[in-house]
Design a protein around this motif. Structure first.
Motif, PDB file in Angstrom:
ATOM      1  N   SER A  47       0.818  -1.214   0.000  1.00 42.30           N
ATOM      2  CA  SER A  47       0.000   0.000   0.000  1.00 42.30           C
ATOM      3  C   SER A  47       0.853   1.266   0.000  1.00 42.30           C
ATOM      4  O   SER A  47       0.386   2.329  -0.405  1.00 42.30           O
ATOM      5  CB  SER A  47      -0.918   0.008   1.219  1.00 42.30           C
ATOM      6  OG  SER A  47      -0.146   0.010   2.403  1.00 42.30           O
ATOM      7  N   ARG A  48       2.101   1.161   0.415  1.00 43.32           N
ATOM      8  CA  ARG A  48       2.991   2.327   0.459  1.00 43.32           C
ATOM      9  C   ARG A  48       3.891   2.424  -0.769  1.00 43.32           C
ATOM     10  O   ARG A  48       4.848   3.190  -0.758  1.00 43.32           O
ATOM     11  CB  ARG A  48       3.870   2.261   1.705  1.00 43.32           C
ATOM     12  CG  ARG A  48       3.117   2.555   2.960  1.00 43.32           C
ATOM     13  CD  ARG A  48       4.087   2.813   4.073  1.00 43.32           C
ATOM     14  NE  ARG A  48       4.157   1.606   4.897  1.00 43.32           N
ATOM     15  CZ  ARG A  48       5.113   1.352   5.760  1.00 43.32           C
ATOM     16  NH1 ARG A  48       6.101   2.188   5.908  1.00 43.32           N
ATOM     17  NH2 ARG A  48       5.103   0.259   6.469  1.00 43.32           N
ATOM     18  N   TYR A  49       3.598   1.658  -1.809  1.00 42.18           N
ATOM     19  CA  TYR A  49       4.474   1.675  -2.994  1.00 42.18           C
ATOM     20  C   TYR A  49       4.396   3.022  -3.692  1.00 42.18           C
ATOM     21  O   TYR A  49       3.319   3.558  -3.929  1.00 42.18           O
ATOM     22  CB  TYR A  49       4.091   0.566  -3.970  1.00 42.18           C
ATOM     23  CG  TYR A  49       4.899   0.618  -5.239  1.00 42.18           C
ATOM     24  CD1 TYR A  49       6.239   0.281  -5.230  1.00 42.18           C
ATOM     25  CD2 TYR A  49       4.336   1.035  -6.430  1.00 42.18           C
ATOM     26  CE1 TYR A  49       6.994   0.338  -6.373  1.00 42.18           C
ATOM     27  CE2 TYR A  49       5.078   1.091  -7.590  1.00 42.18           C
ATOM     28  CZ  TYR A  49       6.407   0.738  -7.557  1.00 42.18           C
ATOM     29  OH  TYR A  49       7.158   0.803  -8.694  1.00 42.18           O
ATOM     30  N   ASP A  50       5.547   3.565  -4.024  1.00 46.80           N
ATOM     31  CA  ASP A  50       5.643   4.827  -4.749  1.00 46.80           C
ATOM     32  C   ASP A  50       6.563   4.589  -5.946  1.00 46.80           C
ATOM     33  O   ASP A  50       7.705   4.180  -5.763  1.00 46.80           O
ATOM     34  CB  ASP A  50       6.222   5.905  -3.837  1.00 46.80           C
ATOM     35  CG  ASP A  50       6.293   7.262  -4.513  1.00 46.80           C
ATOM     36  OD1 ASP A  50       5.668   7.446  -5.571  1.00 46.80           O
ATOM     37  OD2 ASP A  50       6.985   8.136  -3.960  1.00 46.80           O
ATOM     38  N   PRO A  51       6.100   4.818  -7.170  1.00 47.43           N
ATOM     39  CA  PRO A  51       6.963   4.561  -8.338  1.00 47.43           C
ATOM     40  C   PRO A  51       8.252   5.376  -8.345  1.00 47.43           C
ATOM     41  O   PRO A  51       9.235   4.990  -8.958  1.00 47.43           O
ATOM     42  CB  PRO A  51       6.093   4.941  -9.533  1.00 47.43           C
ATOM     43  CG  PRO A  51       4.704   4.925  -9.035  1.00 47.43           C
ATOM     44  CD  PRO A  51       4.760   5.216  -7.569  1.00 47.43           C
TER      45      PRO A  51
END
Length: 97
Positions: A47-51
């Motif tokens: 849920s905390r993935y940032d490209p």
């Protein structure tokens, strides 16, 4: 007049090995942390993935040459140590002497 073949020095091989490890270990750890740290974090917490955290290409582009150079020095050090212990000659892969 041909020069006699000199045996590589053991001290030179150890110096190459130590210098290679001094370069390889920190640069490899740093490159690994910056390249794979965000990837592992995104697997553990999707849920905390940032490209923008994808640092694989920049980390390999900046740290990769240093890792390669350190590995090449370690390889050269091992090769020189092996040659100095064998009397300066290469041992064939298929020989048992």
């Amino acid at each position: 007049m041909p020069q006699p073949d000199r045996k590589p020095s053991l001290a030179g091989g150890i110096a190459l090995l130590v210098l290679g490890l001094v370069i390889l270990i920190p640069s490899g750890l740093c490159t690994g942390v910056f390249a794979f740290g965000p990837w592992i974090e995104s697997i553990m917490h999707p849920s905390r993935y940032d490209p923008s955290m994808a640092m694989l290409i920049p980390a390999l582009a900046i740290g990769g040459p240093f890792v390669y150079m350190g590995g090449a020095l370690v390889f050269a050090g091992f090769t020189r140590i092996r040659k100095s212990r064998k009397g300066g000659r290469e041992r064939d892969i298929g020989s048992f002497d």
